[in-house]
Motif scaffolding. Sequence first.
Motif, PDB file in Angstrom:
ATOM      1  N   TYR A 123      23.830  19.417  24.938  1.00  0.00           N
ATOM      2  CA  TYR A 123      24.219  20.634  24.219  1.00  0.00           C
ATOM      3  C   TYR A 123      23.085  21.653  24.215  1.00  0.00           C
ATOM      4  O   TYR A 123      23.308  22.855  24.445  1.00  0.00           O
ATOM      5  CB  TYR A 123      24.626  20.251  22.797  1.00  0.00           C
ATOM      6  N   LEU A 124      21.863  21.191  23.976  1.00  0.00           N
ATOM      7  CA  LEU A 124      20.722  22.101  23.964  1.00  0.00           C
ATOM      8  C   LEU A 124      20.466  22.697  25.349  1.00  0.00           C
ATOM      9  O   LEU A 124      20.173  23.894  25.482  1.00  0.00           O
ATOM     10  CB  LEU A 124      19.475  21.368  23.468  1.00  0.00           C
ATOM     11  N   GLN A 170      21.140   4.221  15.200  1.00  0.00           N
ATOM     12  CA  GLN A 170      21.402   5.565  14.684  1.00  0.00           C
ATOM     13  C   GLN A 170      20.237   6.515  14.946  1.00  0.00           C
ATOM     14  O   GLN A 170      20.097   7.530  14.282  1.00  0.00           O
ATOM     15  CB  GLN A 170      21.668   5.493  13.169  1.00  0.00           C
ATOM     16  N   TYR A 171      19.447   6.195  15.965  1.00  0.00           N
ATOM     17  CA  TYR A 171      18.228   6.951  16.236  1.00  0.00           C
ATOM     18  C   TYR A 171      18.536   8.235  17.000  1.00  0.00           C
ATOM     19  O   TYR A 171      19.404   8.284  17.872  1.00  0.00           O
ATOM     20  CB  TYR A 171      17.262   6.108  17.053  1.00  0.00           C
ATOM     21  N   CYS A 172      17.791   9.294  16.634  1.00  0.00           N
ATOM     22  CA  CYS A 172      17.780  10.538  17.397  1.00  0.00           C
ATOM     23  C   CYS A 172      16.397  11.148  17.236  1.00  0.00           C
ATOM     24  O   CYS A 172      15.883  11.244  16.107  1.00  0.00           O
ATOM     25  CB  CYS A 172      18.854  11.518  16.910  1.00  0.00           C
ATOM     26  N   GLN A 173      15.804  11.523  18.338  1.00  0.00           N
ATOM     27  CA  GLN A 173      14.459  12.075  18.311  1.00  0.00           C
ATOM     28  C   GLN A 173      14.402  13.288  17.371  1.00  0.00           C
ATOM     29  O   GLN A 173      15.262  14.157  17.415  1.00  0.00           O
ATOM     30  CB  GLN A 173      14.041  12.462  19.725  1.00  0.00           C
ATOM     31  N   ILE A 174      13.399  13.337  16.504  1.00  0.00           N
ATOM     32  CA  ILE A 174      13.377  14.299  15.398  1.00  0.00           C
ATOM     33  C   ILE A 174      13.367  15.744  15.879  1.00  0.00           C
ATOM     34  O   ILE A 174      14.083  16.591  15.347  1.00  0.00           O
ATOM     35  CB  ILE A 174      12.165  13.993  14.470  1.00  0.00           C
ATOM     36  N   ILE A 231      16.147  24.235  26.363  1.00  0.00           N
ATOM     37  CA  ILE A 231      16.219  23.620  27.698  1.00  0.00           C
ATOM     38  C   ILE A 231      15.117  22.582  27.874  1.00  0.00           C
ATOM     39  O   ILE A 231      15.360  21.472  28.378  1.00  0.00           O
ATOM     40  CB  ILE A 231      16.109  24.716  28.777  1.00  0.00           C
ATOM     41  N   ILE A 232      13.902  22.914  27.440  1.00  0.00           N
ATOM     42  CA  ILE A 232      12.773  21.995  27.616  1.00  0.00           C
ATOM     43  C   ILE A 232      12.941  20.743  26.770  1.00  0.00           C
ATOM     44  O   ILE A 232      12.788  19.611  27.251  1.00  0.00           O
ATOM     45  CB  ILE A 232      11.455  22.714  27.274  1.00  0.00           C
ATOM     46  N   VAL A 233      13.286  20.934  25.490  1.00  0.00           N
ATOM     47  CA  VAL A 233      13.435  19.776  24.596  1.00  0.00           C
ATOM     48  C   VAL A 233      14.609  18.913  25.032  1.00  0.00           C
ATOM     49  O   VAL A 233      14.512  17.671  25.072  1.00  0.00           O
ATOM     50  CB  VAL A 233      13.604  20.253  23.144  1.00  0.00           C
ATOM     51  N   GLY A 234      15.720  19.533  25.357  1.00  0.00           N
ATOM     52  CA  GLY A 234      16.875  18.751  25.791  1.00  0.00           C
ATOM     53  C   GLY A 234      16.625  18.006  27.077  1.00  0.00           C
ATOM     54  O   GLY A 234      17.080  16.862  27.251  1.00  0.00           O
ATOM     55  N   GLN A 275      24.031  10.224  19.226  1.00  0.00           N
ATOM     56  CA  GLN A 275      24.909  11.256  19.790  1.00  0.00           C
ATOM     57  C   GLN A 275      24.277  11.756  21.092  1.00  0.00           C
ATOM     58  O   GLN A 275      23.481  12.693  21.081  1.00  0.00           O
ATOM     59  CB  GLN A 275      25.101  12.412  18.811  1.00  0.00           C
ATOM     60  N   PRO A 276      24.618  11.145  22.206  1.00  0.00           N
ATOM     61  CA  PRO A 276      23.966  11.498  23.473  1.00  0.00           C
ATOM     62  C   PRO A 276      24.250  12.922  23.953  1.00  0.00           C
ATOM     63  O   PRO A 276      23.549  13.418  24.838  1.00  0.00           O
ATOM     64  CB  PRO A 276      24.544  10.469  24.472  1.00  0.00           C
TER      65      PRO A 276
END
Length: 220
Positions: free
Chosen positions: A88-89, A153-157, A69-72, A82-83
């Motif tokens: 989802y998290l 194509q970025y997504c936070q690690i 919940i916190i990270v999402g 992929q937004p």
Amino acid sequence: MLQFYLNMRSKGVTLCYEVMDADTSVARVAETGEQNESPDGENTFQSPTLISVSVCLNLCLAVVMAAGIIVGGTQLHHCPVQPYIPIYLIVLGVMGILSLILTFCASTRKSRKSCILSSTALCIVHFFNFCWLIAGSVWTYPIYPPDYRRGPQYCQITTYKLAFAVTTLLWVTLGLIFACGICVSVLNSREDTTAPDNLPSQNPSYGCTVAAAASTTGDV
């Protein structure tokens, strides 16, 4: 179990006696008592152990769901490839914590109506979680590995790795539960097939006299 049958042809009466050996009955009673009642030390050891393991697993699951919940929530707009992964998290974490609460309520409710309501709500939540896990797998696995640097194509690690790890862990857990269920079913079926067919009667007659036919052929 010893059974004795005596035919008396002259009188046309059959006497049936069903006698149980005293030593055998005592041994069976002792064996049954050992199986049904475990020593006090063992019971006092197993019960706190099972409770401790259950509490630890639930706490670990709650921590993971809270982390999702916190990270999402903090990285909601930091996964353009992929937004739906941050969403989802968040949803997975909320529904996971809700399932823990409903499980606790279902286990502590004493009234039948409350227990049925809690169990029904828990089944609905579990079904939603399973469907949501499938959706999260569709969003997470196809883009592996994403670009962890700024770009299309970025997504936070942290966001992606947490989603990937949680999804994989849930699938592995479901697989283990399914495999254990199959093993238990196979063991139960083998025990049923190897059980003796000739079991003693549930309503034995001790010292009963049964009227037989007037003429009896053959001796026993």
